[in-house]
Write a protein that holds these residues in place. Sequence first.
Motif, PDB file in Angstrom:
ATOM      1  N   GLU A  64       0.829  -1.212   0.000  1.00 24.30           N
ATOM      2  CA  GLU A  64       0.000   0.000   0.000  1.00 24.30           C
ATOM      3  C   GLU A  64       0.861   1.259   0.000  1.00 24.30           C
ATOM      4  OE1 GLU A  64      -2.363  -0.528   3.459  1.00 24.30           O
ATOM      5  OE2 GLU A  64      -3.547  -2.168   2.585  1.00 24.30           O
ATOM      6  N   ALA A  65       2.014   1.192   0.673  1.00 22.98           N
ATOM      7  CA  ALA A  65       2.916   2.348   0.725  1.00 22.98           C
ATOM      8  C   ALA A  65       3.690   2.530  -0.576  1.00 22.98           C
ATOM      9  CB  ALA A  65       3.889   2.188   1.891  1.00 22.98           C
ATOM     10  N   GLY A  66       3.680   1.512  -1.449  1.00 25.75           N
ATOM     11  CA  GLY A  66       4.362   1.624  -2.732  1.00 25.75           C
ATOM     12  C   GLY A  66       5.733   1.004  -2.780  1.00 25.75           C
ATOM     13  N   CYS A  67       6.051   0.119  -1.835  1.00 23.88           N
ATOM     14  CA  CYS A  67       7.387  -0.497  -1.797  1.00 23.88           C
ATOM     15  C   CYS A  67       7.555  -1.498  -2.934  1.00 23.88           C
ATOM     16  CB  CYS A  67       7.603  -1.198  -0.461  1.00 23.88           C
ATOM     17  SG  CYS A  67       7.539  -0.078   0.962  1.00 23.88           S
ATOM     18  N   GLY A  68       8.827  -1.730  -3.308  1.00 25.13           N
ATOM     19  CA  GLY A  68       9.118  -2.613  -4.423  1.00 25.13           C
ATOM     20  C   GLY A  68       9.356  -4.050  -4.039  1.00 25.13           C
ATOM     21  N   SER A  69       9.627  -4.334  -2.761  1.00 25.75           N
ATOM     22  CA  SER A  69       9.905  -5.689  -2.292  1.00 25.75           C
ATOM     23  C   SER A  69       9.873  -5.673  -0.774  1.00 25.75           C
ATOM     24  CB  SER A  69      11.265  -6.183  -2.801  1.00 25.75           C
ATOM     25  OG  SER A  69      12.308  -5.325  -2.364  1.00 25.75           O
ATOM     26  N   VAL A  70       9.900  -6.877  -0.174  1.00 24.34           N
ATOM     27  CA  VAL A  70       9.963  -6.979   1.282  1.00 24.34           C
ATOM     28  C   VAL A  70      10.991  -8.032   1.674  1.00 24.34           C
ATOM     29  CG1 VAL A  70       7.593  -6.217   1.705  1.00 24.34           C
ATOM     30  CG2 VAL A  70       8.064  -8.666   1.380  1.00 24.34           C
ATOM     31  N   LEU A  71      11.469  -7.914   2.911  1.00 22.13           N
ATOM     32  CA  LEU A  71      12.414  -8.862   3.490  1.00 22.13           C
ATOM     33  C   LEU A  71      11.680  -9.679   4.541  1.00 22.13           C
ATOM     34  CD1 LEU A  71      15.415  -9.815   3.768  1.00 22.13           C
ATOM     35  CD2 LEU A  71      15.639  -8.082   5.573  1.00 22.13           C
ATOM     36  N   GLN A  72      11.686 -11.011   4.391  1.00 27.86           N
ATOM     37  CA  GLN A  72      10.855 -11.869   5.228  1.00 27.86           C
ATOM     38  C   GLN A  72      11.663 -12.938   5.950  1.00 27.86           C
ATOM     39  OE1 GLN A  72       7.316 -11.969   5.973  1.00 27.86           O
ATOM     40  NE2 GLN A  72       8.320 -13.316   7.444  1.00 27.86           N
ATOM     41  N   LEU A  73      11.615 -12.910   7.270  1.00 30.58           N
ATOM     42  CA  LEU A  73      12.190 -13.962   8.093  1.00 30.58           C
ATOM     43  C   LEU A  73      11.318 -15.213   8.031  1.00 30.58           C
ATOM     44  CD1 LEU A  73      13.032 -11.855  11.249  1.00 30.58           C
ATOM     45  CD2 LEU A  73      14.721 -13.224  10.011  1.00 30.58           C
ATOM     46  N   PRO A  74      11.887 -16.377   8.301  1.00 34.49           N
ATOM     47  CA  PRO A  74      11.048 -17.557   8.504  1.00 34.49           C
ATOM     48  C   PRO A  74      10.307 -17.433   9.834  1.00 34.49           C
ATOM     49  CG  PRO A  74      13.311 -18.063   9.054  1.00 34.49           C
ATOM     50  CD  PRO A  74      13.304 -16.671   8.483  1.00 34.49           C
ATOM     51  N   PRO A  75       9.292 -18.271  10.081  1.00 34.89           N
ATOM     52  CA  PRO A  75       8.675 -18.275  11.418  1.00 34.89           C
ATOM     53  C   PRO A  75       9.729 -18.648  12.443  1.00 34.89           C
ATOM     54  CG  PRO A  75       7.987 -20.194  10.148  1.00 34.89           C
ATOM     55  CD  PRO A  75       8.733 -19.308   9.209  1.00 34.89           C
ATOM     56  N   ASN A  76       9.809 -17.891  13.538  1.00 34.69           N
ATOM     57  CA  ASN A  76      10.901 -18.130  14.477  1.00 34.69           C
ATOM     58  C   ASN A  76      10.473 -18.106  15.931  1.00 34.69           C
ATOM     59  OD1 ASN A  76      10.934 -15.258  15.201  1.00 34.69           O
ATOM     60  ND2 ASN A  76      11.856 -14.966  13.181  1.00 34.69           N
ATOM     61  N   ALA A  77       9.165 -18.245  16.174  1.00 46.29           N
ATOM     62  CA  ALA A  77       8.735 -18.344  17.562  1.00 46.29           C
ATOM     63  C   ALA A  77       9.159 -19.677  18.164  1.00 46.29           C
ATOM     64  CB  ALA A  77       7.221 -18.193  17.650  1.00 46.29           C
ATOM     65  N   TYR A  78       9.405 -20.644  17.293  1.00 47.42           N
ATOM     66  CA  TYR A  78       9.909 -21.945  17.702  1.00 47.42           C
ATOM     67  C   TYR A  78      10.630 -22.538  16.495  1.00 47.42           C
ATOM     68  CZ  TYR A  78       5.734 -23.425  15.190  1.00 47.42           C
ATOM     69  OH  TYR A  78       4.783 -23.602  14.225  1.00 47.42           O
ATOM     70  N   ARG A  79      11.252 -23.683  16.652  1.00 46.90           N
ATOM     71  CA  ARG A  79      12.042 -24.269  15.574  1.00 46.90           C
ATOM     72  C   ARG A  79      11.102 -24.944  14.567  1.00 46.90           C
ATOM     73  NH1 ARG A  79      17.719 -25.588  16.127  1.00 46.90           N
ATOM     74  NH2 ARG A  79      17.402 -25.247  18.341  1.00 46.90           N
ATOM     75  N   ALA A  80      10.631 -24.185  13.599  1.00 47.45           N
ATOM     76  CA  ALA A  80       9.642 -24.658  12.640  1.00 47.45           C
ATOM     77  C   ALA A  80      10.241 -25.680  11.682  1.00 47.45           C
ATOM     78  CB  ALA A  80       9.085 -23.481  11.848  1.00 47.45           C
ATOM     79  N   ASP A  81       9.408 -26.649  11.268  1.00 43.42           N
ATOM     80  CA  ASP A  81       9.887 -27.601  10.276  1.00 43.42           C
ATOM     81  C   ASP A  81       9.632 -27.044   8.870  1.00 43.42           C
ATOM     82  OD1 ASP A  81       7.205 -28.130   9.495  1.00 43.42           O
ATOM     83  OD2 ASP A  81       7.073 -29.869  10.822  1.00 43.42           O
ATOM     84  N   GLU A  82      10.081 -27.772   7.863  1.00 44.07           N
ATOM     85  CA  GLU A  82      10.065 -27.229   6.503  1.00 44.07           C
ATOM     86  C   GLU A  82       8.652 -27.059   5.953  1.00 44.07           C
ATOM     87  OE1 GLU A  82      12.822 -29.272   3.980  1.00 44.07           O
ATOM     88  OE2 GLU A  82      14.557 -28.557   5.135  1.00 44.07           O
ATOM     89  N   THR A  83       7.719 -27.921   6.360  1.00 43.87           N
ATOM     90  CA  THR A  83       6.337 -27.764   5.918  1.00 43.87           C
ATOM     91  C   THR A  83       5.752 -26.451   6.426  1.00 43.87           C
ATOM     92  OG1 THR A  83       6.027 -30.166   5.916  1.00 43.87           O
ATOM     93  CG2 THR A  83       4.042 -28.805   5.963  1.00 43.87           C
ATOM     94  N   ILE A  84       6.030 -26.130   7.677  1.00 42.66           N
ATOM     95  CA  ILE A  84       5.553 -24.872   8.264  1.00 42.66           C
ATOM     96  C   ILE A  84       6.210 -23.680   7.576  1.00 42.66           C
ATOM     97  CG2 ILE A  84       5.635 -23.470  10.374  1.00 42.66           C
ATOM     98  CD1 ILE A  84       5.332 -26.163  11.918  1.00 42.66           C
ATOM     99  N   ILE A  85       7.503 -23.785   7.305  1.00 45.08           N
ATOM    100  CA  ILE A  85       8.222 -22.685   6.659  1.00 45.08           C
ATOM    101  C   ILE A  85       7.639 -22.409   5.271  1.00 45.08           C
ATOM    102  CG2 ILE A  85      10.455 -21.996   5.703  1.00 45.08           C
ATOM    103  CD1 ILE A  85      11.710 -23.674   8.022  1.00 45.08           C
ATOM    104  N   GLU A  86       7.376 -23.462   4.514  1.00 45.99           N
ATOM    105  CA  GLU A  86       6.812 -23.280   3.181  1.00 45.99           C
ATOM    106  C   GLU A  86       5.428 -22.650   3.248  1.00 45.99           C
ATOM    107  OE1 GLU A  86       7.443 -26.508   0.305  1.00 45.99           O
ATOM    108  OE2 GLU A  86       8.833 -27.399   1.742  1.00 45.99           O
ATOM    109  N   ALA A  87       4.604 -23.065   4.197  1.00 48.81           N
ATOM    110  CA  ALA A  87       3.272 -22.482   4.351  1.00 48.81           C
ATOM    111  C   ALA A  87       3.360 -21.008   4.754  1.00 48.81           C
ATOM    112  CB  ALA A  87       2.477 -23.273   5.385  1.00 48.81           C
ATOM    113  N   HIS A  88       4.339 -20.695   5.580  1.00 49.64           N
ATOM    114  CA  HIS A  88       4.551 -19.313   6.030  1.00 49.64           C
ATOM    115  C   HIS A  88       4.869 -18.392   4.849  1.00 49.64           C
ATOM    116  CE1 HIS A  88       6.024 -16.067   8.639  1.00 49.64           C
ATOM    117  NE2 HIS A  88       7.160 -16.063   7.955  1.00 49.64           N
ATOM    118  N   TYR A  89       5.806 -18.792   4.025  1.00 45.22           N
ATOM    119  CA  TYR A  89       6.169 -17.954   2.879  1.00 45.22           C
ATOM    120  C   TYR A  89       5.041 -17.892   1.858  1.00 45.22           C
ATOM    121  CZ  TYR A  89      10.894 -16.955   4.381  1.00 45.22           C
ATOM    122  OH  TYR A  89      11.981 -16.468   5.082  1.00 45.22           O
ATOM    123  N   ALA A  90       4.285 -18.978   1.719  1.00 45.75           N
ATOM    124  CA  ALA A  90       3.137 -18.953   0.807  1.00 45.75           C
ATOM    125  C   ALA A  90       2.099 -17.939   1.269  1.00 45.75           C
ATOM    126  CB  ALA A  90       2.515 -20.345   0.723  1.00 45.75           C
TER     127      ALA A  90
END
Length: 297
Positions: free
Chosen positions: A99-125
């Motif tokens: 909405e602000a007009g940015c060209g990209s974003v920087l995204q961490l993986p979920p890190n409240a706990y040690r997420a497995d790869e299925t959770i990480i993929e769902a997070h980025y999706a």
Amino acid sequence: MTEPRTPWHGVMVATALPLREDLSVDYDRYAEHVRWLVDSGCDGVVPNGSLGEYQTLTAEERAQVVRTAVDAIGGDRVMPGVGAYGSAESRRWAEQAAEAGCGSVLQLPPNAYRADETIIEAHYAEVAKAGLPIVAYNNPHDTKVDLTPALLARLHAAGHIVAVKEFSGDVRRGYEIAELAPGLDLIIGADDVLLELALAGAKGWIAGYPNALPVSSVELYRAAVDGDLDRALPLYRALHPLLRWDSKVEFVQAIKLSMDVAGRHGGLSRAPRLPLSPEQEKTIRAATEKALGEGYR
């Protein structure tokens, strides 16, 4: 005809956030800082990363920091960090960036706990639904979640990410990422492995020390990605006593101190960060003064 700029390429400065004496955000000074960085040769800024102390900001402060950067230099040069406790909140921050007009974003993986790869993929999706290109941020030291080259390749193949900020410190990964995901852009994530990852084919640098020394930092980056070791190696050796602080726990306070020494406003940090120890301050101040005295800026 000049080709359109790719929003996540080049020297993208993870901006330190200027605070007033009462620890409120000085938005006017922040706007001046991001304009100065671009005028000094940097390609853009990354607000609301760890260096920008986003964890200590209110929701309104965090949103206003993004709007301030966009108003100052244009949205295609702004890549906000959108890390948050939950995937839904990260998606909302990505939508705010759009909405602000940015060209990209920087995204961490979920890190409240040690997420497995299925959770990480769902997070980025989920965050990708906001519609902005996502640069994944791999920092297994702090998040305890490792975005391995194989996992990054899957995220890229699924269309969830366009690049990775690689902060593991393992420079061998640059080559494995290129093999497994040739279209995924490698972004230098730690200042003190700049030369190694540039030679491995990096397309950008999400950088800390240009906050204090932008001109010399940009010169170093350009020489490194060009493979010009005659120019790059002396610069790298001269600046490395400072660059290595980007990978230390006290990186925010260190970079802000170097900014102060260089005549910029670094200033205070919010708790829980504490002032540097006298020995740390002495070391950083001496290294910064030495670099300035040798003409680096």
